[in-house]
Design a protein around this motif. Sequence first.
Motif, PDB file in Angstrom:
ATOM      1  N   ALA A 112       0.825  -1.204   0.000  1.00  0.00           N
ATOM      2  CA  ALA A 112       0.000   0.000   0.000  1.00  0.00           C
ATOM      3  C   ALA A 112       0.862   1.259   0.000  1.00  0.00           C
ATOM      4  O   ALA A 112       0.574   2.230  -0.712  1.00  0.00           O
ATOM      5  CB  ALA A 112      -0.934  -0.012   1.215  1.00  0.00           C
ATOM      6  N   ILE A 113       1.938   1.248   0.791  1.00  0.00           N
ATOM      7  CA  ILE A 113       2.838   2.400   0.844  1.00  0.00           C
ATOM      8  C   ILE A 113       3.521   2.611  -0.507  1.00  0.00           C
ATOM      9  O   ILE A 113       3.623   3.747  -1.001  1.00  0.00           O
ATOM     10  CB  ILE A 113       3.881   2.209   1.961  1.00  0.00           C
ATOM     11  N   ALA A 114       3.981   1.524  -1.119  1.00  0.00           N
ATOM     12  CA  ALA A 114       4.656   1.637  -2.417  1.00  0.00           C
ATOM     13  C   ALA A 114       3.723   2.195  -3.483  1.00  0.00           C
ATOM     14  O   ALA A 114       4.094   3.096  -4.256  1.00  0.00           O
ATOM     15  CB  ALA A 114       5.195   0.272  -2.836  1.00  0.00           C
ATOM     16  N   ASN A 115       2.497   1.692  -3.535  1.00  0.00           N
ATOM     17  CA  ASN A 115       1.534   2.181  -4.525  1.00  0.00           C
ATOM     18  C   ASN A 115       1.195   3.650  -4.291  1.00  0.00           C
ATOM     19  O   ASN A 115       1.076   4.441  -5.237  1.00  0.00           O
ATOM     20  CB  ASN A 115       0.262   1.335  -4.484  1.00  0.00           C
ATOM     21  N   PHE A 116       1.051   4.023  -3.014  1.00  0.00           N
ATOM     22  CA  PHE A 116       0.722   5.409  -2.692  1.00  0.00           C
ATOM     23  C   PHE A 116       1.876   6.329  -3.065  1.00  0.00           C
ATOM     24  O   PHE A 116       1.668   7.446  -3.560  1.00  0.00           O
ATOM     25  CB  PHE A 116       0.413   5.523  -1.196  1.00  0.00           C
ATOM     26  N   SER A 117       3.105   5.869  -2.853  1.00  0.00           N
ATOM     27  CA  SER A 117       4.284   6.688  -3.136  1.00  0.00           C
ATOM     28  C   SER A 117       4.442   6.977  -4.628  1.00  0.00           C
ATOM     29  O   SER A 117       5.044   7.996  -5.005  1.00  0.00           O
ATOM     30  CB  SER A 117       5.543   5.994  -2.614  1.00  0.00           C
TER      31      SER A 117
END
Length: 301
Positions: A112-117
């Motif tokens: 989720a963090i990677a996609n948001f970044s």
Amino acid sequence: MVNMLTPALLYFHAVAQEGTLTEAAEKLHVSASAISRQINKLESSLGTPLFNRHARGVELTEAGRLLLAYVRRAEAEGAAVREELLVSMQRKTRTLRVACAEGFARVWVPAAIANFSRQHDDVEFHLDVVSSSEGTRRVAEGEADVAAVFSLGPQSRVTVEHPMPTPVAFALVAPGHPLAAQPRATLQDLCRYKLAITAPGSSQRELLDLAMQIEGLTPSITLQSDHINPVIQFARSGVGVSLVSGLSLDRRDREDLVAVNIDHPVLRQRQGQVQTMTGRTQPAILTAFVDALIDALELFA
């Protein structure tokens, strides 16, 4: 960093945290008498005691606990306002503080963090992997912006943005293991083999112990760990069975190992929850990330 609380609220918060006027004075580098005067004025203006005084220090009254919750929300919102101002003036990177339980940390939250970044270059993350109870505490007390944790019951200290069933669903085994050919496994099946599971204190372990107790069974626990990686590697070795939820499995795990459904109602009594601070006005960037977490949870669950 500028604190946006009034001196009276700042002193009140310090005493509530430290438990004595002396320790609060040392923390804030002011005199204990100055803190005492501010708190007396605050109690007088509110018309109610905030602390019960005793020889060893102070304890919050019910009114004090309500005010402490307000102060924590005010601090969180003040920090968000300061950061938004810095972003607008200096193009400063914003930080989101995330707490998550071990079961979420291996795949789901990092994804989720990677996609948001990919869509937000001006956001950085501080991720702490903690117990579910600690994650809830950090959100309730303003030490984390959002938590992804497991829960076995209702929550009163935080706002649950999204609940989803996250059962202890699978017996994970190597392809050559005897259980690999079965469509589902019972608790009796698990007791026939060496078992790897998370350590006591986790919701997974709590549910397994309860289910085994109800059935009058004693599993052979060969490996218990605070981290999920050793548990999954135990299954990959072919030595025995690992107990996992689907959220902990990455693509390689699903390709190399066999996840056999476990059939017992107690193991289904668990929720995954995205939690935020109750009463806090969320910055837009936090709301967007909470939505991204929920989308990822629904994808991986």
